[in-house]
Design an enzyme around this catalytic site. Structure first.
Site, PDB file in Angstrom:
ATOM      1  N   GLU A 162      49.018  38.747  35.478  1.00 14.71           N
ATOM      2  CA  GLU A 162      48.507  40.001  36.037  1.00 14.71           C
ATOM      3  C   GLU A 162      48.519  39.953  37.558  1.00 14.71           C
ATOM      4  OE1 GLU A 162      45.305  42.055  33.065  1.00 14.71           O
ATOM      5  OE2 GLU A 162      44.570  40.400  34.294  1.00 14.71           O
TER       6      GLU A 162
ATOM      7  N   TYR B 274      48.350  48.394  39.571  1.00 13.97           N
ATOM      8  CA  TYR B 274      48.175  47.295  38.617  1.00 13.97           C
ATOM      9  C   TYR B 274      49.518  46.972  37.991  1.00 13.97           C
ATOM     10  CZ  TYR B 274      47.190  44.836  34.264  1.00 13.97           C
ATOM     11  OH  TYR B 274      47.206  43.920  33.240  1.00 13.97           O
TER      12      TYR B 274
END
Length: 390
Positions: A197, A109
């Site tokens: 993101e 991530y």
């Protein structure tokens, strides 16, 4: 303003961030054509909506069959996709992204956000990438590594290296991550982002890094200077919030049944708090601003009454620059013109408050006056209960 995945990936590519090959499709036939153009023997069909959690909601499908690409796309386009992060009735699927399947060895991530506390851009990374990153943040925040960037210095190479080590990357991968982080930082600044993101940022079987998914939010206050403002998809936005923006009102939909119309964000928050303390829930946040007039009030009513859950309305105005008599005239006009069928409680204090009270009293319309916030909250909660029992 949120972007779709395919739009975010377009920006990623412009800033040198490696992305999964993909083509957007608005019809089933176009989806098959795109799958053929991408080549390979496996594809992902990804619903393009402004909501996370698509995978668990059936909005991302893997297939090795072109016939399935057509079938999945036909089922998704025109549907409402309901996820944990979507509106209760879901988000409309108007197009899909056909992506070439990637050989993923590991999912990471990577993200960045404006940290209001430090007033800096803060990057976040985690070994626990994938569909459950929200649970990781909530339950094991220690698994998320962060660093903030001093605006005067910009992103530093040692910060990139430290993130690479924290993510367990090899030397070549750390060098690639450095390019990605620098690209994201440049993108963040030049496009006035408030959030970006990559989840997951994949380590592929050939050890390279690739953005498999992409999320971007652009600061609404900067849209006037951004060409990507033209990419806005109004179908993904709350209709009432979109309409409020057209009226230059600050409005956010909530899940209660008492509508609020207030001037000033601080007073609006305090009003919602006292409604909660009085045993009910606000239906919205609505700040009509410091220059509210009769037309502003009428527009505010048009928005809040579009919510079928509203059982009562609380108007709480402190007149500084705003003149209470103008607000009172707006309330009276709105009640008469819009045919209000819900009780309205009005609390007006400040400039020309006495004149406003006279206007309300002599208007002949059914308005419940209140003195003080506690009195207003108690009266509007009681009115909502009575209206709900009818």
């Amino acid at each position: 303003m949120n972007l779709h995945e395919y739009q975010a990936k377009q920006l990623f590519a412009e800033y040198g961030i490696p992305v999964q090959d993909g083509l957007v499709a608005h019809t089933a036939e176009e989806a098959v054509k795109n799958a053929k153009a991408l080549g390979g023997d496996a594809w992902l069909v990804k619903a393009q909506v402004h909501a996370g959690g698509r995978g668990k909601a059936g909005g991302v499908k893997f297939t090795k069959d072109l016939a399935d690409v057509e079938k999945i796309t036909r089922n998704l386009i025109g549907s409402q996709l309901i996820t944990k992060q979507s509106a209760p009735d879901g988000q409309p699927v108007n197009c899909v992204l056909i992506a070439a399947a990637a050989d993923i060895a590991k999912e990471l991530y990577l993200g960045a956000v404006v940290d209001r506390g430090s007033r800096q851009i803060t990057f976040m990374g985690s070994l626990a990438g994938g569909m459950d990153i929200e649970e990781v943040a909530a339950n094991t925040p220690e698994e998320i590594v962060t660093f903030s960037i001093e605006p005067g210095l910009g992103i530093q190479e040692h910060q990139c290296r430290e993130m690479g080590f924290a993510l367990g990357l090899e030397a070549s991968q750390r060098a690639e991550l450095q390019k990605i982080l620098k690209g994201l930082y440049l993108l963040f600044n030049e496009k006035d982002l408030s959030l970006v993101e990559i989840n997951p940022l994949a380590i592929l079987e050939d050890d390279s890094l690739c953005a498999i998914d992409a999320k971007i939010t652009i600061d609404d206050n900067a849209l006037y200077r951004q060409e990507v403002a033209a990419w806005r998809d109004a179908s993904q936005e709350d209709e009432k919030e979109r309409k409020a923006a057209e009226f230059e009102l600050n409005y956010v939909t909530l899940d209660g049944n008492i509508a609020c119309m207030v001037n000033g964000a601080g007073l609006a928050m305090a009003t919602m708090d006292i409604i909660k303390l009085s045993g009910a829930n606000p239906a919205n946040f609505l700040d009509v601003g410091g220059t509210a007039n009769a037309e502003t009030v009428k527009n505010g009513f048009r928005i809040i009454l579009a919510d079928d859950n509203v059982k009562a309305v609380l108007i709480n105005i402190f007149g500084g620059i705003v003149r209470c008599d103008r607000v009172a005239n707006g309330v009276v006009q709105a009640v008469k013109e819009l045919g209000l069928k819900v009780p309205v409680v009005v609390r007006l204090e400040g400039t020309n408050a006495k004149e406003a009270q006279v206007i309300l009293k002599e208007s002949g319309v059914s308005i419940i006056p209140a003195i003080g916030m506690k009195d207003a909250a108690e009266k509007v909660v009681a009115a909502a209960i009575n209206n709900g029992d009818k």
